[in-house]
Design an enzyme around this catalytic site. Structure first.
Site, PDB file in Angstrom:
ATOM      1  N   ARG A   1       0.841  -1.204   0.000  1.00 36.10           N
ATOM      2  CA  ARG A   1       0.000   0.000   0.000  1.00 36.10           C
ATOM      3  C   ARG A   1       0.878   1.257   0.000  1.00 36.10           C
ATOM      4  O   ARG A   1       1.900   1.302   0.700  1.00 36.10           O
ATOM      5  CB  ARG A   1      -0.944  -0.003   1.209  1.00 36.10           C
ATOM      6  CG  ARG A   1      -1.925  -1.137   1.120  1.00 36.10           C
ATOM      7  CD  ARG A   1      -3.110  -1.077   2.030  1.00 36.10           C
ATOM      8  NE  ARG A   1      -3.781  -2.374   1.950  1.00 36.10           N
ATOM      9  CZ  ARG A   1      -4.610  -2.747   0.978  1.00 36.10           C
ATOM     10  NH1 ARG A   1      -4.911  -1.909   0.019  1.00 36.10           N
ATOM     11  NH2 ARG A   1      -5.138  -3.960   0.966  1.00 36.10           N
ATOM     12  N   ASP A   2       0.432   2.248  -0.773  1.00 35.14           N
ATOM     13  CA  ASP A   2       1.165   3.514  -0.814  1.00 35.14           C
ATOM     14  C   ASP A   2       1.051   4.202   0.542  1.00 35.14           C
ATOM     15  O   ASP A   2      -0.023   4.245   1.151  1.00 35.14           O
ATOM     16  CB  ASP A   2       0.609   4.416  -1.925  1.00 35.14           C
ATOM     17  CG  ASP A   2       1.561   5.555  -2.265  1.00 35.14           C
ATOM     18  OD1 ASP A   2       2.127   5.546  -3.379  1.00 35.14           O
ATOM     19  OD2 ASP A   2       1.751   6.458  -1.413  1.00 35.14           O
ATOM     20  N   ILE A   3       2.146   4.755   1.011  1.00 36.90           N
ATOM     21  CA  ILE A   3       2.200   5.399   2.321  1.00 36.90           C
ATOM     22  C   ILE A   3       1.390   6.706   2.333  1.00 36.90           C
ATOM     23  O   ILE A   3       0.985   7.176   3.398  1.00 36.90           O
ATOM     24  CB  ILE A   3       3.685   5.648   2.699  1.00 36.90           C
ATOM     25  CG1 ILE A   3       3.872   5.767   4.185  1.00 36.90           C
ATOM     26  CG2 ILE A   3       4.260   6.844   1.963  1.00 36.90           C
ATOM     27  CD1 ILE A   3       5.326   5.772   4.624  1.00 36.90           C
TER      28      ILE A   3
ATOM     29  N   ASN B   1       4.977   6.695 -13.454  1.00 33.21           N
ATOM     30  CA  ASN B   1       5.667   7.964 -13.627  1.00 33.21           C
ATOM     31  C   ASN B   1       7.125   7.675 -13.991  1.00 33.21           C
ATOM     32  O   ASN B   1       7.745   6.780 -13.409  1.00 33.21           O
ATOM     33  CB  ASN B   1       5.602   8.780 -12.336  1.00 33.21           C
ATOM     34  CG  ASN B   1       4.178   9.187 -11.985  1.00 33.21           C
ATOM     35  OD1 ASN B   1       3.370   9.461 -12.875  1.00 33.21           O
ATOM     36  ND2 ASN B   1       3.857   9.220 -10.700  1.00 33.21           N
TER      37      ASN B   1
ATOM     38  N   VAL C   1      10.487   8.117  -6.603  1.00 30.34           N
ATOM     39  CA  VAL C   1      11.227   6.943  -6.116  1.00 30.34           C
ATOM     40  C   VAL C   1      11.747   6.201  -7.339  1.00 30.34           C
ATOM     41  O   VAL C   1      10.956   5.790  -8.211  1.00 30.34           O
ATOM     42  CB  VAL C   1      10.332   6.022  -5.259  1.00 30.34           C
ATOM     43  CG1 VAL C   1      11.116   4.783  -4.836  1.00 30.34           C
ATOM     44  CG2 VAL C   1       9.800   6.764  -4.029  1.00 30.34           C
TER      45      VAL C   1
ATOM     46  N   HIS D   1       7.770   1.395 -10.536  1.00 30.59           N
ATOM     47  CA  HIS D   1       6.558   0.983  -9.820  1.00 30.59           C
ATOM     48  C   HIS D   1       5.321   1.373 -10.605  1.00 30.59           C
ATOM     49  O   HIS D   1       5.295   2.398 -11.279  1.00 30.59           O
ATOM     50  CB  HIS D   1       6.506   1.587  -8.403  1.00 30.59           C
ATOM     51  CG  HIS D   1       6.760   3.067  -8.361  1.00 30.59           C
ATOM     52  ND1 HIS D   1       8.029   3.610  -8.440  1.00 30.59           N
ATOM     53  CD2 HIS D   1       5.915   4.116  -8.268  1.00 30.59           C
ATOM     54  CE1 HIS D   1       7.948   4.929  -8.388  1.00 30.59           C
ATOM     55  NE2 HIS D   1       6.668   5.265  -8.294  1.00 30.59           N
TER      56      HIS D   1
ATOM     57  N   HIS E   1       1.514   2.427 -10.069  1.00 34.62           N
ATOM     58  CA  HIS E   1       0.472   2.846  -9.122  1.00 34.62           C
ATOM     59  C   HIS E   1      -0.833   2.177  -9.548  1.00 34.62           C
ATOM     60  O   HIS E   1      -1.216   2.242 -10.725  1.00 34.62           O
ATOM     61  CB  HIS E   1       0.253   4.365  -9.181  1.00 34.62           C
ATOM     62  CG  HIS E   1       1.402   5.191  -8.701  1.00 34.62           C
ATOM     63  ND1 HIS E   1       1.458   5.727  -7.433  1.00 34.62           N
ATOM     64  CD2 HIS E   1       2.539   5.592  -9.327  1.00 34.62           C
ATOM     65  CE1 HIS E   1       2.570   6.440  -7.313  1.00 34.62           C
ATOM     66  NE2 HIS E   1       3.247   6.368  -8.438  1.00 34.62           N
TER      67      HIS E   1
END
Ligand code: AMP
Length: 115
Positions: free
Chosen positions: A30-32, A88, A97, A101, A103
């Protein structure tokens, strides 16, 4: 594994909680700082800085990321209403980052164009 890469540490189980999904190739967590009711990140376990850094050797891995993202969206219950996958890349792409990745965003209606 790349030293000082936070996502490499997450994939190796050395940082963060248990992943939402993990196999020998990819890890989802999960994204922070969630931007939607469901916001997960899906990464290759292997360090690839960005999609621009991927090579022909990574073709199967990139395909697996897409198929696994769809599987996770189903698991999260956001596939019926739809969801958004975002990668991205680089400064203008908004990448912060530098470990590739995807999203996975869902649980609300997305707008277009993105900001
Ligand atoms: P991007 O801007 O596309 O590079 O996305 C990086 C994403 O990683 C952002 O949405 C951050 O909220 C997320 N993030 C950064 N550190 C962590 C972490 N330790 N655990 C989970 N998500 C993180």
């Amino acid at each position: 594994m790349s030293a000082n890469c936070i996502f490499c540490k997450i994939a190796a189980g050395k940082f963060g909680g248990p992943p939402v999904y993990q196999d020998e190739d990819v890890t989802a967590f999960r994204d922070i700082n969630p931007q939607a009711p469901r916001h997960l990140l899906l990464i290759p376990n292997k360090h690839i800085a960005s999609v621009s850094e991927a090579s022909a050797d990574d073709q199967a891995l990139l395909g697996k990321l897409m198929l696994t993202a769809a599987q996770i969206a189903k698991q999260e219950g956001i596939d019926d209403n739809g969801y958004r996958l975002v990668i991205n890349s680089g400064a203008h792409g908004g990448q912060t980052v530098f470990h590739l990745h995807v999203h996975i965003l869902g649980g609300r209606k997305m707008t277009w164009p993105p900001g």
